[in-house]
Design a protein around this motif. Structure first.
Motif: not given
Length: 175
Positions: A118, A169, A171
């Protein structure tokens, strides 16, 4: 993120996978869907948090709820259920035509590897996942039906989707 146009990765560049890494294996066949992979740490998916299970299909889909049988084929897109599709195709693992592996991994080595991936794509975003879902489609073949084409015999794909999630969050990493 990791491969340029026309490039590919070696298998050593994928996240570790297979039974030796605690993976479950999806039952071989055409249009298969796993039972729910119950997550120890909930996943965030767009505006939804608290997703506590995912489903994996032979056709390159990770679903956030159990997909209706009529929608697991690639012809039904977009789906009515939340899904991540790293390589949506009509794939068939019947008769040893590849395998599909999946697991949730909370280990420091795998969460750190996901964080590094990421960071390469989004260097300005601090991100440390607490949970990683790794799904690997290994040497999978396209569905050919009863009239198998010998020219297709050696054409296989190996690809991986990694869903890395923190409290705030998530990803998706496609390899």
């Amino acid at each position: 993120l990791l491969a340029g146009p026309g490039g590919c990765l070696s298998r050593q560049e994928l996240f570790p996978f297979g039974p030796g890494h605690g993976d479950q294996e999806l039952e071989a066949g055409d249009d298969r869907v796993s039972s729910a992979l119950e997550l120890r740490r909930p996943l965030r998916f767009f505006d939804k948090s608290g997703i506590d299970s995912v489903y994996v299909t032979t056709n390159g889909i990770i679903a956030m709820s159990e997909p209706p049988a009529k929608e697991i084929s690639p012809g039904f897109f977009p789906p009515t259920f939340g899904a991540v599709a790293p390589f949506l195709a009509d794939l068939d693992t019947t008769d040893g035509l590849g395998k599909v592996y999946y697991r949730e991994d909370l280990s420091l080595s795998v969460t750190q590897l996901a964080a590094e991936c990421v960071q390469r794509g989004f260097p300005e975003v601090p991100f440390q996942p607490s949970s990683v879902v790794v799904v690997t489609w290994e040497s999978v073949a396209p569905y050919q039906g009863p009239s198998k084409d010998p020219d297709q015999e050696g054409k296989r794909n190996t690809f991986q989707a990694v869903l890395a999630s923190s409290d705030s969050s998530s990803y998706a990493i496609f390899l």
